[in-house]
Design an enzyme around this catalytic site. Sequence first.
Site, PDB file in Angstrom:
ATOM      1  CG  ASP A  11      -1.837   1.010   1.069  1.00 39.71           C
ATOM      2  OD1 ASP A  11      -1.487   2.341   0.423  1.00 39.71           O
ATOM      3  OD2 ASP A  11      -3.079   1.056   2.521  1.00 39.71           O
ATOM      4  CE1 TYR A 229      -4.193  -1.525  11.348  1.00 34.44           C
ATOM      5  CE2 TYR A 229      -4.002   0.684  11.881  1.00 34.44           C
ATOM      6  CZ  TYR A 229      -4.527  -0.562  10.925  1.00 34.44           C
ATOM      7  OH  TYR A 229      -5.264  -0.743  10.132  1.00 34.44           O
ATOM      8  CE  LYS A 232      -5.599  -6.444  10.398  1.00 34.49           C
ATOM      9  NZ  LYS A 232      -5.156  -7.397  11.256  1.00 34.49           N
TER      10      LYS A 232
HETATM   11  P1  13P Z   1      -5.416  -0.730   4.582  1.00 35.63           P
HETATM   12  O1  13P Z   1      -4.266  -1.343   5.268  1.00 35.63           O
HETATM   13  O2  13P Z   1      -5.958  -1.090   3.128  1.00 35.63           O
HETATM   14  O3  13P Z   1      -4.523   0.599   4.066  1.00 35.63           O
HETATM   15  O4  13P Z   1      -6.550   0.039   5.179  1.00 35.63           O
HETATM   16  C1  13P Z   1      -7.255   0.708   6.179  1.00 35.63           C
HETATM   17  C2  13P Z   1      -7.886   1.046   7.341  1.00 35.63           C
HETATM   18  O5  13P Z   1      -8.178   0.578   8.764  1.00 35.63           O
HETATM   19  C3  13P Z   1      -9.271   0.993   6.512  1.00 35.63           C
HETATM   20  O6  13P Z   1      -9.838   1.215   7.318  1.00 35.63           O
HETATM   21 MG    MG Z   2      -4.351   1.823   2.975  1.00 37.70          MG
HETATM   22 MG    MG Z   3      -5.034  -2.507   1.168  1.00 38.89          MG
END
Ligand code: 13P
Ligand code: MG
Ligand code: MG
Length: 366
Positions: A11, A229, A232
């Site tokens: 990302d 964190y 994800k």
């Molecule tokens: P990503 O991990 O896809 O960047 O999403 C983060 C998130 O918390 C979306 O609610």
């Molecule tokens: Mg993201």
């Molecule tokens: Mg993502």
Amino acid sequence: MKITVSVIKADIGSIAGHVRVHQDTIEVAKKKLETAKEEGLVIDYYVFNAGDDLELLITHTKGVDNPEIHELSWEIFKESAKKAKELKLYAAGQDLLKESFSGNIKGMGPGVAEIEFEERPAEPFAVFAADKTEPGAFNLPVFRIFADPFNTAGLIIDPKMHAGFKFIIMDVIEGKEIELQTPEDLYDILALIGHTGRYIIKFVYSKDPTIGVAAAVSTQRLSLIAGRYIGKDDPVCIIRAQHGLPAMGEILEAFSQAHLVKGWMRGSHHGPLMPVPLKYSQCTRFDGPPRVVGLGFNLCEGKLIGPIDLFDDPAFDLVRQKAMLITDYIRSMGPFEPHMLGPEELEYTTLPEVLKRLKNRWREST
Ligand code: 13P
Ligand code: MG
Ligand code: MG
Ligand code: 13P
């Protein structure tokens, strides 16, 4: 001819929140991969997105964990993150946790699934990439594909699959892995992989050494790398098909459940995994629901023939509707478990601060 298929993703920033990768950053990646193809470092490539994750599918002959391929990917992510910063995209550079490259992209933020094998006379395979979830999201479908005869008829009726498969399962907390086999270790496998945050199917191998590796899943968990964190660990997975391996239809059948996964909204909720075509590869409602795209290819001397957008099919319409019914149902729970993850799995929380503030307001319960 031995071919390596690498899927490397990150990302690097997205448009309108964590919704979707921007086309300009995809173009940066394509341009750099085209140059690498002209120079002969890679045989072929395909760039796509899973929601806000930039996905590089690369074929080459350099083997897995190759420093040149990993460095190329790292440079691509850095340059596309630069473009994302120029455009002031959201969370530009999100998954790039280190400053400089040191030989292997693993542990630096991006997710990696790679397999090396002898290309068969016909070599069909699929790449799956998911957003708003984590590597353990693939445990259930990969198990069903390679070990569940109620999903995969070939386990019963194909003499080349009847012996079962070998599973490499990683404990991402301890950083260890174990080899277990089906059907003999079936219950031990399930005892582990039901715990999707910790035990992750990393590879599946055919018991036939001429076939070799059958599947690979990225096992990187960003929070374990960074100690906090940062998003994800939206995972990727490569699965080879047919001829001693599950049929493509058996592979796709395993995505017909809309099973619940972790990682929706702020990485802190359970939600159904919805299989979608590329045009719907964007996360909207409550930043989701978690989605998976699937692309099918054949290899021809390492060249990618395809893709087929595998979930672009009315055959998955009811699964998507089911996913939305589950979405409505589970969303109605708001901040209650099990929609929201438990305190130890929340990606961020106000709980310590709330407990601190309320410290003196507790009394002995009678
Ligand atoms: P990503 O991990 O896809 O960047 O999403 C983060 C998130 O918390 C979306 O609610
Ligand atoms: Mg993201
Ligand atoms: Mg993502
Ligand atoms: P074919 O006989 O068309 O190769 O199909 C075999 C198969 O695996 C279908 O599921």
